[in-house]
Write a protein that holds these residues in place. Sequence first.
Motif, mmCIF file in Angstrom:
data_model
loop_
_atom_site.group_PDB
_atom_site.id
_atom_site.type_symbol
_atom_site.label_atom_id
_atom_site.label_comp_id
_atom_site.label_asym_id
_atom_site.label_seq_id
_atom_site.Cartn_x
_atom_site.Cartn_y
_atom_site.Cartn_z
ATOM 1 N N MET A 218 44.623 49.695 39.234
ATOM 2 C CA MET A 218 45.647 48.596 38.670
ATOM 3 C C MET A 218 46.151 47.428 39.560
ATOM 4 S SD MET A 218 46.045 49.819 35.611
ATOM 5 C CE MET A 218 47.514 48.739 35.154
ATOM 6 N N LEU A 219 45.994 47.998 40.877
ATOM 7 C CA LEU A 219 46.372 46.637 41.862
ATOM 8 C C LEU A 219 45.198 45.840 41.648
ATOM 9 C CD1 LEU A 219 47.914 48.695 44.788
ATOM 10 C CD2 LEU A 219 49.048 47.246 43.110
ATOM 11 N N PHE A 220 43.949 46.246 41.809
ATOM 12 C CA PHE A 220 42.547 45.479 41.637
ATOM 13 C C PHE A 220 42.702 44.415 40.481
ATOM 14 C CE2 PHE A 220 40.814 48.133 44.938
ATOM 15 C CZ PHE A 220 40.384 46.908 46.000
ATOM 16 N N VAL A 221 42.994 45.084 39.494
ATOM 17 C CA VAL A 221 43.171 44.427 38.119
ATOM 18 C C VAL A 221 44.003 43.248 38.132
ATOM 19 C CG1 VAL A 221 43.867 44.501 35.650
ATOM 20 C CG2 VAL A 221 42.520 46.221 36.634
ATOM 21 N N VAL A 222 45.495 43.386 38.604
ATOM 22 C CA VAL A 222 46.629 42.463 38.972
ATOM 23 C C VAL A 222 45.955 41.390 39.936
ATOM 24 C CG1 VAL A 222 48.673 42.222 39.667
ATOM 25 C CG2 VAL A 222 48.235 44.109 38.188
ATOM 26 N N LEU A 223 45.257 41.862 40.749
ATOM 27 C CA LEU A 223 44.903 40.863 42.018
ATOM 28 C C LEU A 223 43.877 40.019 41.208
ATOM 29 C CD1 LEU A 223 44.846 39.963 44.801
ATOM 30 C CD2 LEU A 223 42.842 41.635 45.325
ATOM 31 N N GLY A 224 42.868 40.742 40.551
ATOM 32 C CA GLY A 224 41.804 39.804 39.852
ATOM 33 C C GLY A 224 42.619 38.612 38.915
ATOM 34 N N VAL A 225 43.486 39.133 38.071
ATOM 35 C CA VAL A 225 44.328 38.193 37.292
ATOM 36 C C VAL A 225 44.905 37.079 37.724
ATOM 37 C CG1 VAL A 225 45.971 37.837 35.600
ATOM 38 C CG2 VAL A 225 44.531 40.109 35.112
ATOM 39 N N ALA A 226 45.482 37.430 39.136
ATOM 40 C CA ALA A 226 46.290 36.513 39.955
ATOM 41 C C ALA A 226 45.341 35.526 40.266
ATOM 42 C CB ALA A 226 46.953 37.156 40.919
ATOM 43 N N VAL A 227 44.057 36.063 41.016
ATOM 44 C CA VAL A 227 43.166 35.264 41.675
ATOM 45 C C VAL A 227 42.342 34.164 40.516
ATOM 46 C CG1 VAL A 227 40.945 34.893 42.845
ATOM 47 C CG2 VAL A 227 42.585 36.438 43.409
ATOM 48 N N THR A 228 42.345 34.521 39.268
ATOM 49 C CA THR A 228 41.743 33.839 38.229
ATOM 50 C C THR A 228 42.636 32.830 38.057
ATOM 51 O OG1 THR A 228 40.528 35.709 37.460
ATOM 52 C CG2 THR A 228 40.757 33.913 36.055
ATOM 53 N N ALA A 229 44.005 33.044 37.677
ATOM 54 C CA ALA A 229 45.144 32.330 37.536
ATOM 55 C C ALA A 229 44.977 31.240 38.523
ATOM 56 C CB ALA A 229 46.402 32.681 37.322
ATOM 57 N N GLY A 230 44.941 31.496 39.916
ATOM 58 C CA GLY A 230 45.134 30.736 40.948
ATOM 59 C C GLY A 230 43.858 29.526 41.000
ATOM 60 N N ILE A 231 42.866 29.984 40.653
ATOM 61 C CA ILE A 231 41.466 29.351 40.564
ATOM 62 C C ILE A 231 41.578 28.158 39.517
ATOM 63 C CG2 ILE A 231 38.950 29.097 40.119
ATOM 64 C CD1 ILE A 231 38.892 31.965 41.304
ATOM 65 N N VAL A 232 42.234 28.704 38.249
ATOM 66 C CA VAL A 232 42.349 27.802 37.234
ATOM 67 C C VAL A 232 43.483 26.606 37.497
ATOM 68 C CG1 VAL A 232 43.220 27.535 34.687
ATOM 69 C CG2 VAL A 232 41.715 29.298 35.445
ATOM 70 N N TYR A 233 44.461 26.940 38.293
ATOM 71 C CA TYR A 233 45.444 26.056 38.672
ATOM 72 C C TYR A 233 44.914 25.067 39.722
ATOM 73 C CZ TYR A 233 49.945 24.442 40.879
ATOM 74 O OH TYR A 233 50.984 23.345 41.262
#
Length: 442
Positions: A218-233
């Motif tokens: 779950m931590l990796f899933v949350v980290l992946g979503v956060a990194v993806t959002a950071g890349i888009v931003y």
Amino acid sequence: MKQSASRSGIPLNPLAFIRKYDELWTRMLFLLGALIVYRLGSHIPVPGMNPVSLADFFQRNDNTFLGMFNMFSGGALERMSIMALGIMPYISASIVVQMMSAIIPSLEALKKEGESGRRTLNKYTRQGTLALAFVQAVGMSTGLIAGGLTLTTGLSFYIPAVTSLVAGSMFLMWLGEQITERGVGNGISMLILASIIASAPGMISQAFSQDMNLIVMMLFVVLGVAVTAGIVYIERAQRRVPVNYAQKQQQGRKVYAQQQSHLPLKINMAGVIPAIFASSLLLLPASLGQWVTVSENPTLSQEILQNISLVLQPGQPLYLLLFGVMIIFFCYFYTALMFNPKEVAENLKRSGAYIPGIRPGQQTKRYLDFVLNRLTFIGAMYMTIICLMPMIIQSVFNVPIPLGGASLLIMVVVLMDFIAQIQAHLMTHQYHNQTLVKSPNR
């Protein structure tokens, strides 16, 4: 009624609505067909391979550079298909030509000649791709024979294997150019995206098949979503430099009000190119060393290549250092190729525009150079962190990560560019239809 309906821009029937986006639909179909051809070609094996020995070899070298090379080829390397080299020779040749065009005056002059100069540079890139593909194909064939992964040896294997591998690499180069011209998105980037997406399900299932805590997943899933959002931003972020235009007097006593605009400068102006360039340059020596040194009794040169291949494995300190340095270098290098502060300053001066508080000419050039260097530094640090963070986490905590930072960055950026081009095509069609409606001759 029919006349009012046509003038309001509403299609008279569903066929007219479909015909409205005919060009975009054709481009999407061409892109889909090209990707299907690419995936089918990645399953055509090179003649003379031993599939049992090959599968065992890749199972033993799954976490090495061969695994990463196999991901960028969409599994073509593991199957040893005719497209096993992928588009890496083309990317490497593009790097060499772009670097030479920045330091050789004759090549730099070709860049300023417009379409004819671009065609000449593309010809040099194709020739370089052919040469690199031939060298890599010979090295790969030599390693396959030395490792006992082939059914035959000698010229009976070299000739069909080298010919097939070189032809597959050149075909991918041509296919990527056709996608760029007749499809949607950048052709080479779309081929890389298709390779990563094709390899992603197997890598994710392999990572989840190991004994992992549910909380860690779950931590990796949350980290992946956060990194993806950071890349888009970050990819959407801009520094808007204000630009004012001088007042222009009209006929009579009326004077135009001072026009204000801005010069948009992206934080990551180089896009995903630095990550692709750095990965391809690190893959080349390590993969050649891996193939050449599979023999049981290596020579001195093979031992040296073997040591180089070992220290350049993903997660090793030297690999992390070189990867980070190359990303930073290519961020500055590619940004300098795309944006020339001197030319922008001269164009602003000729059009009567200026940056508030900055004198036109040389001071504007220095100011833009200063701003661009700061933005490029931020973009280089962002890209380095994104690409190296998964490898560092995997090395320190010994936890398998299905997708690397470079792969995730490529996927997000290419998809964003793909969506932006689709929106641009839709806007073009909408503007064209509005023009037809407002035209009195239609």
